[in-house]
Design an enzyme around this catalytic site. Structure first.
Site, PDB file in Angstrom:
ATOM      1  NE  ARG A 168      -1.064  -2.242 -10.469  1.00 43.29           N
ATOM      2  CZ  ARG A 168      -1.234  -1.091 -10.707  1.00 43.29           C
ATOM      3  NH1 ARG A 168      -0.531  -0.354 -11.405  1.00 43.29           N
ATOM      4  NH2 ARG A 168      -2.247  -0.743  -9.887  1.00 43.29           N
TER       5      ARG A 168
ATOM      6  CB  SER B 202      -4.762  -4.764  -6.095  1.00 45.68           C
ATOM      7  OG  SER B 202      -5.097  -3.379  -5.806  1.00 45.68           O
TER       8      SER B 202
ATOM      9  CD  GLU C 121      -1.335  -5.985  -8.530  1.00 46.86           C
ATOM     10  OE1 GLU C 121      -2.270  -5.173  -9.041  1.00 46.86           O
ATOM     11  OE2 GLU C 121      -0.438  -5.332  -7.921  1.00 46.86           O
TER      12      GLU C 121
HETATM   13  P1  FAD Z   1       8.075  -9.192  -3.178  1.00 47.60           P
HETATM   14  O1  FAD Z   1       6.801  -9.266  -2.966  1.00 47.60           O
HETATM   15  O2  FAD Z   1       9.263  -9.552  -2.256  1.00 47.60           O
HETATM   16  O3  FAD Z   1       8.433  -9.934  -4.869  1.00 47.60           O
HETATM   17  C1  FAD Z   1       7.337  -9.498  -5.632  1.00 47.60           C
HETATM   18  C2  FAD Z   1       7.989 -10.242  -7.106  1.00 47.60           C
HETATM   19  O4  FAD Z   1       9.435  -9.748  -7.393  1.00 47.60           O
HETATM   20  C3  FAD Z   1       8.398 -11.757  -6.622  1.00 47.60           C
HETATM   21  O5  FAD Z   1       8.202 -12.530  -7.993  1.00 47.60           O
HETATM   22  C4  FAD Z   1       9.916 -11.662  -6.567  1.00 47.60           C
HETATM   23  O6  FAD Z   1      10.624 -12.886  -6.743  1.00 47.60           O
HETATM   24  C5  FAD Z   1      10.486 -10.662  -7.418  1.00 47.60           C
HETATM   25  N1  FAD Z   1      11.282  -9.937  -6.970  1.00 47.60           N
HETATM   26  C6  FAD Z   1      11.519  -8.826  -5.885  1.00 47.60           C
HETATM   27  N2  FAD Z   1      12.685  -8.515  -5.662  1.00 47.60           N
HETATM   28  C7  FAD Z   1      13.544  -8.781  -6.847  1.00 47.60           C
HETATM   29  C8  FAD Z   1      14.810  -8.618  -7.268  1.00 47.60           C
HETATM   30  N3  FAD Z   1      15.691  -7.674  -6.713  1.00 47.60           N
HETATM   31  N4  FAD Z   1      15.093  -9.055  -8.446  1.00 47.60           N
HETATM   32  C9  FAD Z   1      14.445 -10.074  -9.119  1.00 47.60           C
HETATM   33  N5  FAD Z   1      13.083 -10.200  -8.615  1.00 47.60           N
HETATM   34  C10 FAD Z   1      12.621  -9.713  -7.586  1.00 47.60           C
HETATM   35  N6  FAD Z   1       1.337  -2.321  -5.841  1.00 47.60           N
HETATM   36  C11 FAD Z   1       1.330  -1.532  -6.954  1.00 47.60           C
HETATM   37  O7  FAD Z   1       1.769  -1.576  -8.069  1.00 47.60           O
HETATM   38  N7  FAD Z   1       0.517  -0.458  -6.605  1.00 47.60           N
HETATM   39  C12 FAD Z   1       0.166   0.016  -5.336  1.00 47.60           C
HETATM   40  O8  FAD Z   1      -0.581   1.030  -5.152  1.00 47.60           O
HETATM   41  C13 FAD Z   1       0.313  -1.257  -4.270  1.00 47.60           C
HETATM   42  N8  FAD Z   1      -0.304  -0.895  -2.981  1.00 47.60           N
HETATM   43  C14 FAD Z   1       0.046  -1.847  -2.130  1.00 47.60           C
HETATM   44  C15 FAD Z   1      -0.634  -1.726  -1.026  1.00 47.60           C
HETATM   45  C16 FAD Z   1      -0.416  -2.680   0.122  1.00 47.60           C
HETATM   46  C17 FAD Z   1      -0.951  -2.419   1.419  1.00 47.60           C
HETATM   47  C18 FAD Z   1       0.176  -3.786  -0.208  1.00 47.60           C
HETATM   48  C19 FAD Z   1       0.585  -4.902   0.890  1.00 47.60           C
HETATM   49  C20 FAD Z   1       0.845  -4.151  -1.643  1.00 47.60           C
HETATM   50  C21 FAD Z   1       0.486  -3.097  -2.513  1.00 47.60           C
HETATM   51  N9  FAD Z   1       1.099  -3.033  -3.918  1.00 47.60           N
HETATM   52  C22 FAD Z   1       0.906  -2.118  -4.879  1.00 47.60           C
HETATM   53  C23 FAD Z   1       1.937  -4.447  -4.004  1.00 47.60           C
HETATM   54  C24 FAD Z   1       3.564  -4.376  -3.679  1.00 47.60           C
HETATM   55  O9  FAD Z   1       3.713  -3.471  -2.836  1.00 47.60           O
HETATM   56  C25 FAD Z   1       4.349  -3.971  -4.968  1.00 47.60           C
HETATM   57  O10 FAD Z   1       4.090  -5.180  -5.878  1.00 47.60           O
HETATM   58  C26 FAD Z   1       5.951  -4.177  -4.486  1.00 47.60           C
HETATM   59  O11 FAD Z   1       6.577  -3.718  -5.519  1.00 47.60           O
HETATM   60  C27 FAD Z   1       6.248  -5.348  -4.180  1.00 47.60           C
HETATM   61  O12 FAD Z   1       7.698  -5.374  -3.666  1.00 47.60           O
HETATM   62  P2  FAD Z   1       8.046  -6.187  -2.795  1.00 47.60           P
HETATM   63  O13 FAD Z   1       9.814  -6.012  -2.305  1.00 47.60           O
HETATM   64  O14 FAD Z   1       7.553  -6.635  -1.414  1.00 47.60           O
HETATM   65  O15 FAD Z   1       8.177  -7.600  -3.600  1.00 47.60           O
HETATM   66  P1  NAP Z   2      -9.922   4.135  -6.845  1.00 56.76           P
HETATM   67  O1  NAP Z   2      -9.369   5.460  -6.657  1.00 56.76           O
HETATM   68  O2  NAP Z   2     -11.044   3.636  -5.825  1.00 56.76           O
HETATM   69  O3  NAP Z   2     -10.080   3.742  -8.254  1.00 56.76           O
HETATM   70  C1  NAP Z   2     -10.856   2.174  -8.298  1.00 56.76           C
HETATM   71  C2  NAP Z   2     -10.262   1.753  -9.527  1.00 56.76           C
HETATM   72  O4  NAP Z   2     -10.617   2.704 -10.819  1.00 56.76           O
HETATM   73  C3  NAP Z   2      -8.870   1.758  -9.711  1.00 56.76           C
HETATM   74  O5  NAP Z   2      -8.499   0.396  -9.713  1.00 56.76           O
HETATM   75  C4  NAP Z   2      -8.152   2.688 -10.852  1.00 56.76           C
HETATM   76  O6  NAP Z   2      -7.573   1.851 -11.820  1.00 56.76           O
HETATM   77  C5  NAP Z   2      -9.408   2.948 -11.418  1.00 56.76           C
HETATM   78  N1  NAP Z   2      -9.455   4.478 -11.615  1.00 56.76           N
HETATM   79  C6  NAP Z   2      -9.826   5.570 -10.771  1.00 56.76           C
HETATM   80  N2  NAP Z   2      -9.710   6.788 -11.211  1.00 56.76           N
HETATM   81  C7  NAP Z   2      -9.109   6.555 -12.601  1.00 56.76           C
HETATM   82  C8  NAP Z   2      -8.721   7.489 -13.832  1.00 56.76           C
HETATM   83  N3  NAP Z   2      -9.085   8.734 -13.504  1.00 56.76           N
HETATM   84  N4  NAP Z   2      -8.456   6.872 -14.926  1.00 56.76           N
HETATM   85  C9  NAP Z   2      -8.517   5.481 -15.014  1.00 56.76           C
HETATM   86  N5  NAP Z   2      -8.818   4.764 -14.231  1.00 56.76           N
HETATM   87  C10 NAP Z   2      -9.100   5.065 -12.808  1.00 56.76           C
HETATM   88  O7  NAP Z   2      -8.841   2.936  -6.391  1.00 56.76           O
HETATM   89  P2  NAP Z   2      -8.356   2.641  -5.016  1.00 56.76           P
HETATM   90  O8  NAP Z   2      -8.240   0.998  -4.742  1.00 56.76           O
HETATM   91  O9  NAP Z   2      -8.506   3.542  -3.831  1.00 56.76           O
HETATM   92  O10 NAP Z   2      -6.465   2.742  -5.236  1.00 56.76           O
HETATM   93  C11 NAP Z   2      -5.865   3.899  -5.625  1.00 56.76           C
HETATM   94  C12 NAP Z   2      -4.699   3.687  -6.599  1.00 56.76           C
HETATM   95  O11 NAP Z   2      -3.645   3.058  -5.809  1.00 56.76           O
HETATM   96  C13 NAP Z   2      -5.212   3.099  -8.020  1.00 56.76           C
HETATM   97  O12 NAP Z   2      -4.500   3.559  -8.782  1.00 56.76           O
HETATM   98  C14 NAP Z   2      -4.545   1.607  -7.574  1.00 56.76           C
HETATM   99  O13 NAP Z   2      -4.173   0.882  -8.635  1.00 56.76           O
HETATM  100  C15 NAP Z   2      -3.531   1.870  -6.666  1.00 56.76           C
HETATM  101  N6  NAP Z   2      -3.448   0.618  -5.602  1.00 56.76           N
HETATM  102  C16 NAP Z   2      -2.816  -0.543  -5.796  1.00 56.76           C
HETATM  103  C17 NAP Z   2      -2.689  -1.433  -5.130  1.00 56.76           C
HETATM  104  C18 NAP Z   2      -1.868  -2.702  -5.732  1.00 56.76           C
HETATM  105  O14 NAP Z   2      -1.627  -3.505  -4.713  1.00 56.76           O
HETATM  106  N7  NAP Z   2      -1.766  -2.902  -6.864  1.00 56.76           N
HETATM  107  C19 NAP Z   2      -3.155  -1.556  -3.879  1.00 56.76           C
HETATM  108  C20 NAP Z   2      -3.891  -0.324  -3.546  1.00 56.76           C
HETATM  109  C21 NAP Z   2      -3.908   0.955  -4.245  1.00 56.76           C
HETATM  110  P3  NAP Z   2      -5.967   1.344 -11.418  1.00 56.76           P
HETATM  111  O15 NAP Z   2      -5.971   0.466 -10.362  1.00 56.76           O
HETATM  112  O16 NAP Z   2      -5.561   0.920 -13.000  1.00 56.76           O
HETATM  113  O17 NAP Z   2      -5.061   2.594 -11.187  1.00 56.76           O
END
Ligand code: FAD
Ligand code: NAP
Length: 337
Positions: A162, A237, A333
């Site tokens: 991240r 998250s 995050e």
């Molecule tokens: P924004 O929220 O608009 O911006 C995020 C940051 O990036 C800000 O600092 C902004 O200034 C910057 N930014 C955006 N676009 C640009 C650009 N073109 N140039 C420079 N800077 C820029 N994230 C995960 O990693 N894994 C997941 O599984 C995941 N699941 C999610 C599930 C849900 C329901 C939600 C709501 C979010 C989830 N996220 C997840 C977080 C999010 O979706 C990601 O971080 C996504 O990449 C954000 O994109 P955005 O366009 O909405 O960015």
């Molecule tokens: P999950 O499958 O219930 O797992 C819980 C946590 O355990 C996750 O955070 C994941 O870490 C870790 N994990 C599970 N299996 C693993 C493996 N085999 N090896 C290493 N780490 C493991 O998680 P969940 O909440 O349903 O999410 C599923 C996936 O979607 C995850 O990868 C999560 O990161 C991603 N997600 C991200 C966001 C976001 O906003 N960033 C939102 C929703 C879901 P990691 O998170 O490091 O993968």
């Protein structure tokens, strides 16, 4: 500028749905649009994609630049792969769907992540054991100070969990305009071992999954677990999963034998932040207009009419409690504005 709107509410531009204003909203459709924008004195400004990873805590004294640069441009194609340059304003999930429609693999585990393609490298989005860096080749970005266009290779982006150089050393210094990915033809290097993917495939009696099967399994799990921001405000998250030393882990393990853990090196262990938050009693909490989601403790939620500061206070309370009970720091995050 022709597409400047003054004093705009950002309520519909952030997935938490917090209602704060910015000084003005400018939509950018091309590189030259952004370069023209830089020539005007709309400062300070913030860059917005889909608003799915930001927490708005107050009315902004900034302009907001919304990235709307679109397009898929296939740069190279052979029997094994396609190299595609994507406009940073394209919707990430639509890009994943585009890749599946073209029978390409690499993005299937990243289906249904909200937001834009340009924000994907910002925090090196990841899910189910895959991060965007696996398919990433390079990106183009405009340096805000000079207006010059630069290309960043994968190495130059310093991707981590991240993390990228754009969240650290180059924070707020570049506007990403295009991202180039290399997607593979055929069904190669599939990841089904993570989370509940294999369980879903077993349930569907799929023994040799295709990329589409994997993407559908991921979408099924996400739809069943995560709140839809159109129904309940959230930014996914809120915290990153902490990584602790094996010594610290060993101490905690003797006290909490069921603590889930994922070793990431010989001396470091990742602990799911959701488990820590659940143990400290916050899962499912509803406090006025905000709370912690009942199915996923890592997701802080806004039920409407609330205030980003209330949510930030709750986040700090959770951080303090986790620190007191487990001596673990959990950090956001989400980007806090
Ligand atoms: P924004 O929220 O608009 O911006 C995020 C940051 O990036 C800000 O600092 C902004 O200034 C910057 N930014 C955006 N676009 C640009 C650009 N073109 N140039 C420079 N800077 C820029 N994230 C995960 O990693 N894994 C997941 O599984 C995941 N699941 C999610 C599930 C849900 C329901 C939600 C709501 C979010 C989830 N996220 C997840 C977080 C999010 O979706 C990601 O971080 C996504 O990449 C954000 O994109 P955005 O366009 O909405 O960015
Ligand atoms: P999950 O499958 O219930 O797992 C819980 C946590 O355990 C996750 O955070 C994941 O870490 C870790 N994990 C599970 N299996 C693993 C493996 N085999 N090896 C290493 N780490 C493991 O998680 P969940 O909440 O349903 O999410 C599923 C996936 O979607 C995850 O990868 C999560 O990161 C991603 N997600 C991200 C966001 C976001 O906003 N960033 C939102 C929703 C879901 P990691 O998170 O490091 O993968």
């Amino acid at each position: 500028m022709h597409n400047l709107k003054q004093e705009v509410s950002l309520k519909s531009f952030n997935t938490f749905g917090f209602d704060v204003n910015c000084k003005g909203l400018i939509r950018i459709y091309s590189i030259s649009d952004f370069q023209r924008f830089l020539n005007h004195s709309f400062k300070p400004f913030k860059i917005l994609g889909g608003g799915s990873n930001i927490l708005l805590t107050k009315n902004l004294n900034d302009y907001v630049v919304k990235n709307e640069i679109k397009g898929f441009d296939i740069l190279e194609e052979d029997d094994y792969q396609i190299i595609v340059k994507v406009g940073a304003g394209e919707i990430w999930h639509q890009f994943v769907m585009w890749s599946l429609a073209h029978k390409l693999c690499g993005l299937e585990n990243l289906a249904l992540i909200p937001g834009t393609v340009g924000a994907a490298p910002m925090q090196n989005i990841g899910a189910y054991g895959v991060e965007q860096e696996t398919a990433f080749l390079s990106l183009n970005a405009i340096q805000i100070e000079t207006g010059e266009s630069h290309t960043f290779s994968k190495e130059a982006c310093h991707f981590g969990y991240r993390e990228s150089v754009f969240k650290n050393k180059f924070k707020d210094q570049y506007f990403i305009t295009h991202v180039t990915y290399c997607l593979l033809k055929g069904e190669q290097n599939l990841h089904t071992h993570y989370g509940a993917i294999q369980d879903v495939l077993n349930l569907k009696e799929i023994h040799k999954p295709s990329v589409v099967d994997i993407a559908e399994a991921v979408m099924d799990i996400r739809n069943s677990k995560l709140p839809n921001p159109k129904e309940i405000g959230n930014a996914g998250s809120f915290f990153k999963n902490p990584v602790i030393s094996t010594t610290h882990y060993a101490k905690l393990k003797s006290k909490y034998p069921t603590m889930p853990n994922y070793p990431i090196s010989s001396d470091a262990v990742k602990i799911p932040a959701a488990w820590l938050i659940e143990q400290t009693g916050f899962k499912g909490l509803i406090r006025n207009n905000i709370g912690v989601h009942k199915n996923q403790a890592l997701v802080l939620v806004h039920y409407g009419s609330g205030d980003g500061n209330e949510l930030l206070s709750l986040a700090k309370e959770i951080q303090n409690k986790v620190k007191t009970v487990f001596d673990i720091d959990i950090s956001p995050e989400v980007n806090i504005w």
